[in-house]
Design an enzyme around this catalytic site. Structure first.
Site, PDB file in Angstrom:
ATOM      1  N   GLU A 248       0.889  -1.184   0.000  1.00 49.87           N
ATOM      2  CA  GLU A 248       0.000   0.000   0.000  1.00 49.87           C
ATOM      3  C   GLU A 248       0.908   1.210   0.000  1.00 49.87           C
ATOM      4  O   GLU A 248       1.570   1.494   1.011  1.00 49.87           O
ATOM      5  CB  GLU A 248      -0.887  -0.004   1.258  1.00 49.87           C
ATOM      6  CG  GLU A 248      -1.760  -1.233   1.413  1.00 49.87           C
ATOM      7  CD  GLU A 248      -2.830  -1.329   0.348  1.00 49.87           C
ATOM      8  OE1 GLU A 248      -3.198  -0.299  -0.238  1.00 49.87           O
ATOM      9  OE2 GLU A 248      -3.300  -2.449   0.083  1.00 49.87           O
ATOM     10  N   GLU A 384       4.188  13.287  -4.699  1.00 51.40           N
ATOM     11  CA  GLU A 384       3.478  13.258  -3.417  1.00 51.40           C
ATOM     12  C   GLU A 384       4.187  14.180  -2.419  1.00 51.40           C
ATOM     13  O   GLU A 384       5.393  14.053  -2.206  1.00 51.40           O
ATOM     14  CB  GLU A 384       3.473  11.824  -2.864  1.00 51.40           C
ATOM     15  CG  GLU A 384       2.667  11.706  -1.587  1.00 51.40           C
ATOM     16  CD  GLU A 384       2.696  10.301  -0.978  1.00 51.40           C
ATOM     17  OE1 GLU A 384       3.763   9.679  -0.979  1.00 51.40           O
ATOM     18  OE2 GLU A 384       1.636   9.864  -0.519  1.00 51.40           O
TER      19      GLU A 384
HETATM   20  P1  NDP Z   1       8.403   4.872   4.411  1.00 44.35           P
HETATM   21  O1  NDP Z   1       8.310   4.125   3.146  1.00 44.35           O
HETATM   22  O2  NDP Z   1       9.556   5.760   4.629  1.00 44.35           O
HETATM   23  O3  NDP Z   1       8.365   3.892   5.669  1.00 44.35           O
HETATM   24  C1  NDP Z   1       7.336   2.949   5.869  1.00 44.35           C
HETATM   25  C2  NDP Z   1       7.857   1.830   6.741  1.00 44.35           C
HETATM   26  O4  NDP Z   1       8.852   1.104   6.032  1.00 44.35           O
HETATM   27  C3  NDP Z   1       8.520   2.327   8.021  1.00 44.35           C
HETATM   28  O5  NDP Z   1       8.279   1.419   9.061  1.00 44.35           O
HETATM   29  C4  NDP Z   1       9.977   2.317   7.620  1.00 44.35           C
HETATM   30  O6  NDP Z   1      10.827   2.267   8.715  1.00 44.35           O
HETATM   31  C5  NDP Z   1      10.040   1.043   6.809  1.00 44.35           C
HETATM   32  N1  NDP Z   1      11.181   0.934   5.918  1.00 44.35           N
HETATM   33  C6  NDP Z   1      11.990   1.906   5.428  1.00 44.35           C
HETATM   34  N2  NDP Z   1      12.955   1.368   4.650  1.00 44.35           N
HETATM   35  C7  NDP Z   1      12.752   0.031   4.631  1.00 44.35           C
HETATM   36  C8  NDP Z   1      13.407  -1.070   4.009  1.00 44.35           C
HETATM   37  N3  NDP Z   1      14.468  -0.910   3.220  1.00 44.35           N
HETATM   38  N4  NDP Z   1      12.910  -2.313   4.210  1.00 44.35           N
HETATM   39  C9  NDP Z   1      11.822  -2.507   4.975  1.00 44.35           C
HETATM   40  N5  NDP Z   1      11.184  -1.508   5.611  1.00 44.35           N
HETATM   41  C10 NDP Z   1      11.627  -0.251   5.439  1.00 44.35           C
HETATM   42  O7  NDP Z   1       7.020   5.666   4.537  1.00 44.35           O
HETATM   43  P2  NDP Z   1       6.626   6.744   5.609  1.00 44.35           P
HETATM   44  O8  NDP Z   1       6.718   6.136   6.957  1.00 44.35           O
HETATM   45  O9  NDP Z   1       7.379   7.993   5.303  1.00 44.35           O
HETATM   46  O10 NDP Z   1       5.061   6.945   5.316  1.00 44.35           O
HETATM   47  C11 NDP Z   1       4.585   7.830   4.374  1.00 44.35           C
HETATM   48  C12 NDP Z   1       4.218   7.115   3.093  1.00 44.35           C
HETATM   49  O11 NDP Z   1       3.275   6.104   3.365  1.00 44.35           O
HETATM   50  C13 NDP Z   1       3.553   8.034   2.095  1.00 44.35           C
HETATM   51  O12 NDP Z   1       4.101   7.795   0.825  1.00 44.35           O
HETATM   52  C14 NDP Z   1       2.104   7.610   2.126  1.00 44.35           C
HETATM   53  O13 NDP Z   1       1.388   7.847   0.945  1.00 44.35           O
HETATM   54  C15 NDP Z   1       2.229   6.155   2.395  1.00 44.35           C
HETATM   55  N6  NDP Z   1       0.987   5.615   2.932  1.00 44.35           N
HETATM   56  C16 NDP Z   1       0.222   4.819   2.135  1.00 44.35           C
HETATM   57  C17 NDP Z   1      -0.993   4.330   2.585  1.00 44.35           C
HETATM   58  C18 NDP Z   1      -1.822   3.424   1.737  1.00 44.35           C
HETATM   59  O14 NDP Z   1      -2.719   2.784   2.279  1.00 44.35           O
HETATM   60  N7  NDP Z   1      -1.568   3.318   0.454  1.00 44.35           N
HETATM   61  C19 NDP Z   1      -1.503   4.689   3.916  1.00 44.35           C
HETATM   62  C20 NDP Z   1      -0.603   5.524   4.679  1.00 44.35           C
HETATM   63  C21 NDP Z   1       0.598   5.974   4.195  1.00 44.35           C
HETATM   64  P3  NDP Z   1      11.396   3.630   9.335  1.00 44.35           P
HETATM   65  O15 NDP Z   1      10.246   4.533   9.612  1.00 44.35           O
HETATM   66  O16 NDP Z   1      12.037   3.138  10.550  1.00 44.35           O
HETATM   67  O17 NDP Z   1      12.318   4.195   8.299  1.00 44.35           O
END
Ligand code: NDP
Length: 480
Positions: A248, A384
């Site tokens: 997602e 975005e």
């Molecule tokens: P990120 O992609 O930065 O992070 C999401 C999660 O992935 C966090 O727990 C992060 O950890 C983890 N992560 C980061 N790098 C890796 C990796 N290499 N391998 C595995 N996990 C990893 O997103 P954000 O937290 O910045 O959230 C915002 C984004 O989420 C926006 O783009 C938004 O549109 C999207 N979103 C989509 C939704 C949907 O339903 N489609 C709903 C809500 C949000 P850490 O934070 O520790 O870096």
């Protein structure tokens, strides 16, 4: 200092390497806690615990699983105020929003899947050759759940609840930016008597703990919500291992307002759909398109209402917007405002950081921002931003607005405002998104499929879709 711990094999523990990093309060920019900096070794311990727990948990009756999930839901409700305060402090969102939306939705997620599994049925196909096919559905094993910072407990439980309800055991990682309520959830799971190893919550960074989840060969499925670039990285790691993937991802959602809409309702809801949670909801409508005959009237009324929104202390129930989640995120969003100006945009309202007084002077506040005068295909309208920034533009025809609405790489959701049923139907079917809201926004029914197309993701959450994701189908053909 609030010390956050991992929840592995039923116990609260620090990272194996003893390392931790700072947790910030976005409302004042202060460090208020420590987060375990978990690495591969912690993920391995979590996977070991989950693998050991799987045979017993997957054989536990639906009713027993259901009762345990309901107990967790009850405990979330009983701790509502504490969880809402923690979510607001960790994320910067207004406490009003955490109280009304995030925490009730977290318990609803557990309740919904706790009861859904009691009503599941599987398929049978009678063939012409005196045979019957039964389609069985079995849990996958150890699954990984990775969630973002914008709706921390809400989205974390949206994955965990169906995963364990379906009989899997879980290794989960919340965002490092908002780990607090996931930690509190682990305390509630212990109190509820969830067997050790069924749910393991490991805190840490994406590149360390997150990547270790994607890479682990014993984790057979990954449910991820987050940014498109991270989703791409996870898919690149996990797809060659043939893991099941639910992704997602990001969005750049259009909010289309036709002249025949209910003006007041469209206006009121558009303010909400633009700026709820400081615009940090994947479903927020960040590109507003208004039919030209009502453009000036709508634009003026919208800018006036947005200008009246109160940016303030998240803990103050009168604040409409709190802080954005982190300093780097604030800088990123303000950078987009500068880009919009370079691209020829005019700021109708907002466009700057807000400095609050006293103890909140170093918090991460941004005035809700409305920008006009931009081409539909400029960077501001294509990338975005995920903050309190929207663009507004007029359109003349249905065809033109559909072209502009569908022009981005994303396809999560869209909102349409019209009282013409034929038009609503026509436009909805032409929009290239996974979700369309007509004359409403974020009216959620947990049974419906949730997810996007194009670079907004792969797969659907919610209802039977997510229970299908978290199970494997096996067809058994019996010759009679
Ligand atoms: P990120 O992609 O930065 O992070 C999401 C999660 O992935 C966090 O727990 C992060 O950890 C983890 N992560 C980061 N790098 C890796 C990796 N290499 N391998 C595995 N996990 C990893 O997103 P954000 O937290 O910045 O959230 C915002 C984004 O989420 C926006 O783009 C938004 O549109 C999207 N979103 C989509 C939704 C949907 O339903 N489609 C709903 C809500 C949000 P850490 O934070 O520790 O870096």
């Amino acid at each position: 200092m609030e010390i956050i711990q991992n929840y592995i094999n039923g116990k609260l523990v620090g990272a194996e390497n003893g390392q931790s990093f700072d947790n910030y309060n976005p409302s004042n920019g202060q460090v208020y806690g420590q987060i375990p900096d978990s690495t591969q070794g912690d993920i391995q311990s979590a996977v070991d615990a989950a693998s050991t727990a799987f045979p017993l948990w997957s054989a536990t009756t639906r009713l027993d699983r259901s009762n345990l999930l309901l107990k967790i839901a009850d405990l979330i409700d009983a701790n509502h105020d504490r969880l809402a305060a923690a979510e607001s402090k960790d994320n910067g969102k207004p406490i009003k929003l955490a109280s009304r939306v995030d925490i009730p939705r977290a318990s609803a997620n557990f309740r919904f899947f706790a009861t859904a599994i009691l009503h599941e049925s599987t398929e049978a196909h009678q063939t012409d050759q005196d045979a019957i096919n039964m389609t069985l559905r079995t849990p996958i094993g150890v699954v990984g759940c990775i969630s973002p910072w914008n709706l921390p407990l809400y989205l974390f439980t949206w994955k965990i609840a169906p995963a364990i309800a379906a009989g899997n055991t879980v290794v989960a990682k919340p965002s490092e930016i908002t780990p607090m309520t996931a930690f509190l959830l682990s305390e509630l799971c212990i109190e509820a008597g969830l067997p050790a190893g069924v749910l393991n919550i490991v805190h840490g960074t994406g590149p360390n703990a997150g990547q270790a989840i994607s890479e682990h060969p014993e984790i057979k499925a990954i449910s991820f919500t987050g940014g498109t670039e991270t989703g791409k990285r996870i898919a690149a790691t996990a797809a060659p291992m043939f893991k099941k993937l639910s992704l997602e991802l990001g969005g750049k959602n259009p909010n289309i307002i036709f002249a025949d809409c209910d003006f007041d309702e469209a206006l009121k809801t558009s303010v909400h759909s633009s700026f709820a949670n400081q615009g940090q909801i994947c479903l927020c409508g960040s590109r507003i398109f208004v039919e030209r005959s009502i453009y000036d009237r709508f634009k003026d009324a919208f800018a006036k209402k947005v200008n009246q929104l109160l940016v303030g202390d998240p803990a103050d129930p009168s604040s409409n917007l709190g802080a954005v989640v982190s300093k780097p995120h604030m800088e990123k969003v303000l950078g987009f405002v500068e880009l919009a100006k370079e691209e020829g945009g005019t700021i109708l309202t907002g466009g700057h950081q807000v400095k609050l007084a006293g103890a909140l002077a170093n918090g991460y506040y941004i005035a809700p921002t409305v920008i006009e005068g931009l081409a539909y295909d400029c960077q501001t309208n294509q990338q975005e931003i995920f903050g309190p920034v929207v663009t507004i533009a007029p359109f003349d025809t249905e065809q033109e607005v559909l072209m502009m609405a569908n022009s981005t790489q994303y396809g999560l959701s869209a909102t349409v405002w019209t009282t013409n049923l034929q038009r609503a139907n026509r436009v909805s079917s032409e929009l290239k998104t996974g979700i369309v809201w007509v004359n409403c926004w974020l009216l959620r029914d947990l049974r419906t499929p949730f997810g996007g197309v194009k670079k907004s993701g792969v797969g659907r959450e919610g209802g039977w879709d997510v229970l299908n994701f978290f199970t494997e189908k096996k067809n058994v053909c019996i010759k009679l």
